[in-house]
Design a protein around this motif. Structure first.
Motif, PDB file in Angstrom:
ATOM      1  N   MET A 134       0.853  -1.190   0.000  1.00 34.66           N
ATOM      2  CA  MET A 134       0.000   0.000   0.000  1.00 34.66           C
ATOM      3  C   MET A 134       0.885   1.234   0.000  1.00 34.66           C
ATOM      4  SD  MET A 134      -3.045   1.121   2.647  1.00 34.66           S
ATOM      5  CE  MET A 134      -4.236   0.030   1.851  1.00 34.66           C
ATOM      6  N   LEU A 135       0.639   2.124  -0.947  1.00 36.13           N
ATOM      7  CA  LEU A 135       1.398   3.360  -1.074  1.00 36.13           C
ATOM      8  C   LEU A 135       0.479   4.537  -0.766  1.00 36.13           C
ATOM      9  CD1 LEU A 135       3.220   2.509  -4.433  1.00 36.13           C
ATOM     10  CD2 LEU A 135       4.165   2.332  -2.116  1.00 36.13           C
ATOM     11  N   LEU A 136       0.838   5.323   0.228  1.00 36.47           N
ATOM     12  CA  LEU A 136       0.018   6.453   0.642  1.00 36.47           C
ATOM     13  C   LEU A 136       0.535   7.745   0.018  1.00 36.47           C
ATOM     14  CD1 LEU A 136      -0.453   5.801   4.465  1.00 36.47           C
ATOM     15  CD2 LEU A 136      -1.691   4.805   2.529  1.00 36.47           C
ATOM     16  N   ASP A 137      -0.354   8.464  -0.645  1.00 34.85           N
ATOM     17  CA  ASP A 137      -0.060   9.828  -1.075  1.00 34.85           C
ATOM     18  C   ASP A 137      -0.244  10.699   0.165  1.00 34.85           C
ATOM     19  OD1 ASP A 137       0.120  12.308  -2.222  1.00 34.85           O
ATOM     20  OD2 ASP A 137      -1.501  12.021  -3.678  1.00 34.85           O
ATOM     21  N   THR A 138       0.764  10.727   0.994  1.00 31.81           N
ATOM     22  CA  THR A 138       0.642  11.312   2.327  1.00 31.81           C
ATOM     23  C   THR A 138       0.234  12.780   2.303  1.00 31.81           C
ATOM     24  OG1 THR A 138       2.411   9.785   2.943  1.00 31.81           O
ATOM     25  CG2 THR A 138       1.747  11.382   4.595  1.00 31.81           C
ATOM     26  N   PRO A 139       0.809  13.618   1.421  1.00 32.04           N
ATOM     27  CA  PRO A 139       0.335  15.015   1.392  1.00 32.04           C
ATOM     28  C   PRO A 139      -1.156  15.121   1.077  1.00 32.04           C
ATOM     29  CG  PRO A 139       2.441  14.818   0.261  1.00 32.04           C
ATOM     30  CD  PRO A 139       1.971  13.423   0.526  1.00 32.04           C
ATOM     31  N   SER A 140      -1.633  14.313   0.152  1.00 32.42           N
ATOM     32  CA  SER A 140      -3.068  14.320  -0.164  1.00 32.42           C
ATOM     33  C   SER A 140      -3.889  13.983   1.074  1.00 32.42           C
ATOM     34  CB  SER A 140      -3.357  13.308  -1.286  1.00 32.42           C
ATOM     35  OG  SER A 140      -4.745  13.136  -1.487  1.00 32.42           O
ATOM     36  N   LEU A 141      -3.415  13.014   1.849  1.00 34.96           N
ATOM     37  CA  LEU A 141      -4.164  12.582   3.025  1.00 34.96           C
ATOM     38  C   LEU A 141      -4.105  13.605   4.150  1.00 34.96           C
ATOM     39  CD1 LEU A 141      -3.315   8.767   3.191  1.00 34.96           C
ATOM     40  CD2 LEU A 141      -5.249   9.904   2.097  1.00 34.96           C
ATOM     41  N   TYR A 142      -2.926  14.195   4.399  1.00 42.55           N
ATOM     42  CA  TYR A 142      -2.897  15.133   5.529  1.00 42.55           C
ATOM     43  C   TYR A 142      -3.576  16.461   5.180  1.00 42.55           C
ATOM     44  CZ  TYR A 142       1.824  16.946   3.963  1.00 42.55           C
ATOM     45  OH  TYR A 142       2.905  17.461   3.285  1.00 42.55           O
ATOM     46  N   PHE A 143      -3.611  16.844   3.902  1.00 43.86           N
ATOM     47  CA  PHE A 143      -4.410  18.013   3.521  1.00 43.86           C
ATOM     48  C   PHE A 143      -5.891  17.711   3.727  1.00 43.86           C
ATOM     49  CE2 PHE A 143      -0.808  20.107   1.490  1.00 43.86           C
ATOM     50  CZ  PHE A 143      -1.140  21.455   1.619  1.00 43.86           C
ATOM     51  N   ARG A 144      -6.313  16.510   3.346  1.00 44.45           N
ATOM     52  CA  ARG A 144      -7.711  16.126   3.548  1.00 44.45           C
ATOM     53  C   ARG A 144      -8.053  16.131   5.044  1.00 44.45           C
ATOM     54  NH1 ARG A 144     -11.571  13.678   0.524  1.00 44.45           N
ATOM     55  NH2 ARG A 144     -13.230  12.664   1.715  1.00 44.45           N
ATOM     56  N   ALA A 145      -7.124  15.611   5.859  1.00 50.96           N
ATOM     57  CA  ALA A 145      -7.351  15.590   7.301  1.00 50.96           C
ATOM     58  C   ALA A 145      -7.427  17.001   7.867  1.00 50.96           C
ATOM     59  CB  ALA A 145      -6.244  14.801   7.991  1.00 50.96           C
ATOM     60  N   MET A 184       6.157  10.958   0.379  1.00 49.82           N
ATOM     61  CA  MET A 184       6.177  12.372   0.747  1.00 49.82           C
ATOM     62  C   MET A 184       6.645  13.244  -0.419  1.00 49.82           C
ATOM     63  SD  MET A 184       5.382  11.593   3.907  1.00 49.82           S
ATOM     64  CE  MET A 184       5.504  13.083   4.895  1.00 49.82           C
ATOM     65  N   ASP A 185       6.269  14.522  -0.363  1.00 45.46           N
ATOM     66  CA  ASP A 185       6.807  15.525  -1.287  1.00 45.46           C
ATOM     67  C   ASP A 185       8.129  16.044  -0.739  1.00 45.46           C
ATOM     68  OD1 ASP A 185       4.783  15.659  -3.225  1.00 45.46           O
ATOM     69  OD2 ASP A 185       3.650  17.178  -2.135  1.00 45.46           O
ATOM     70  N   ALA A 186       9.236  15.682  -1.385  1.00 45.01           N
ATOM     71  CA  ALA A 186      10.499  16.339  -1.042  1.00 45.01           C
ATOM     72  C   ALA A 186      10.619  17.644  -1.820  1.00 45.01           C
ATOM     73  CB  ALA A 186      11.683  15.425  -1.349  1.00 45.01           C
ATOM     74  N   ASP A 187       9.865  17.745  -2.907  1.00 43.26           N
ATOM     75  CA  ASP A 187       9.807  18.966  -3.707  1.00 43.26           C
ATOM     76  C   ASP A 187       8.400  19.039  -4.303  1.00 43.26           C
ATOM     77  OD1 ASP A 187      10.068  21.065  -5.495  1.00 43.26           O
ATOM     78  OD2 ASP A 187      12.096  20.507  -6.097  1.00 43.26           O
ATOM     79  N   TRP A 188       7.608  20.008  -3.876  1.00 42.81           N
ATOM     80  CA  TRP A 188       6.208  20.074  -4.314  1.00 42.81           C
ATOM     81  C   TRP A 188       6.075  20.621  -5.730  1.00 42.81           C
ATOM     82  CZ3 TRP A 188       3.353  24.657  -5.339  1.00 42.81           C
ATOM     83  CH2 TRP A 188       4.054  25.847  -5.112  1.00 42.81           C
ATOM     84  N   ARG A 189       7.138  21.288  -6.242  1.00 41.57           N
ATOM     85  CA  ARG A 189       7.099  21.898  -7.587  1.00 41.57           C
ATOM     86  C   ARG A 189       8.472  21.698  -8.233  1.00 41.57           C
ATOM     87  NH1 ARG A 189       7.232  27.736  -9.520  1.00 41.57           N
ATOM     88  NH2 ARG A 189       5.812  27.806 -11.312  1.00 41.57           N
TER      89      ARG A 189
END
Length: 306
Positions: free
Chosen positions: A5-16, A58-63
């Protein structure tokens, strides 16, 4: 039970962060809604899906620079005055706590400098599919391009919440968008995505984008048809629009396509086994007390121990 299972962690913590009231705070008054929400999401996923392995990507670089160089409008509307992203201050303060809690549990956490979480997910999905099924948990439709029924690689889409995940494989993507199951990246390139600063081809909407991807298979196939000088397969006016958008199409392909072959030490030898007990129980107790996380921490501990 799924393999990886691979979590798009930024997507999840923004949703939270936006789904759990900001009034949920630590004893010192610091908001902890994103931390609590994320830990509860992981607990629910582990309990319901029983993965054997799990990675918090995780995003080490968002852009990333390579995407901005290809298309300067990429996420440009999200750039703050200081050049960073527009993450709310109350969420930014919680990100180090999220890292500390994940590490204390012993959950694998992976980010690579110069790449987004999507690219880490893409690389680990391709690599992990050799050993069994892969589930990607995200609220980002861009990752639909990774679905592959042969592996299988599926997306567990969070638009309706963690308790009502939409399981997206090739058939579901095809049914929803009218495109070949693995063609979402090409479809998004043509249609555009304002949330990412991706303009799309002017005059090309959902139906035309779907028709072109279905007929030609990919942006590369469309460009080859243009080079061949054929009008066959192009809806009315679409060929002219594609010709005018050649420069954009070449650039957007680099931006939209998820990287699936990162070669980096951060991903080498990654221990993604789901822990049955925390790596650092003392640190976890301390974090739970400090940040008012006892309830979600206990829920995740119970899920891991089953």
């Amino acid at each position: 039970m799924s393999g990886l299972m691979l979590l798009d962690t930024p997507s999840l913590y923004f949703r939270a962060f936006f789904g759990v009231p900001e009034s949920v705070k630590a004893p010192d008054g610091t908001p902890v809604n994103a931390v609590r929400g994320l830990v509860d999401m992981i607990a629910r996923l582990v309990q319901d899906r029983r993965p054997e392995r799990l990675v918090c990507c995780m995003d080490a670089d968002w852009r990333p620079a390579f995407r901005v160089e290809a298309l300067p409008s990429y996420k440009a509307h999200r750039v703050a005055e200081d050049g960073g992203d527009q993450t709310p201050d109350a969420l930014e303060a919680q990100l180090p706590v999220i890292d500390q809690v994940l590490d204390a549990f012993g959950l694998a956490r992976a980010g690579v400098p110069g790449y987004e979480a999507d690219d880490v997910i893409g690389t680990l999905a391709v690599r992990g599919a050799a050993d069994g099924p892969v589930d990607i948990v995200t609220g980002d439709r861009d990752l639909f391009q990774l679905v592959d029924d042969r592996a299988p690689v599926r997306v567990l889409y969070t638009a309706r919440g963690i308790r009502n995940l939409q399981v997206m494989g090739e058939k579901e993507v095809a049914d929803k968008y009218g495109i070949p199951g693995r063609g979402y990246g090409d479809y998004a390139t043509l249609r555009g995505d304002p949330s990412d600063g991706l303009p799309g081809v002017p005059g090309v909407g959902d139906k035309t984008a779907a028709a072109l991807v279905t007929r030609f298979g990919s942006v590369e196939g469309i460009l080859a048809a243009l080079d061949a000088g054929t009008d066959e397969g192009f809806p009315a006016g679409a060929r002219r629009r594609m010709e005018a958008a050649r420069e954009y199409l070449a650039a957007a392909e680099t931006v939209v396509r998820v990287v699936t072959d990162i070669d980096a030490p951060e991903l080498a030898g990654l221990d993604d086994r789901l822990p049955a007990e925390p790596r650092d129980a003392e640190a976890l107790v301390r974090l739970a007390d400090t940040w008012n996380l006892s309830s979600p921490v206990n829920r995740l501990l119970n899920a891991l121990s089953r």
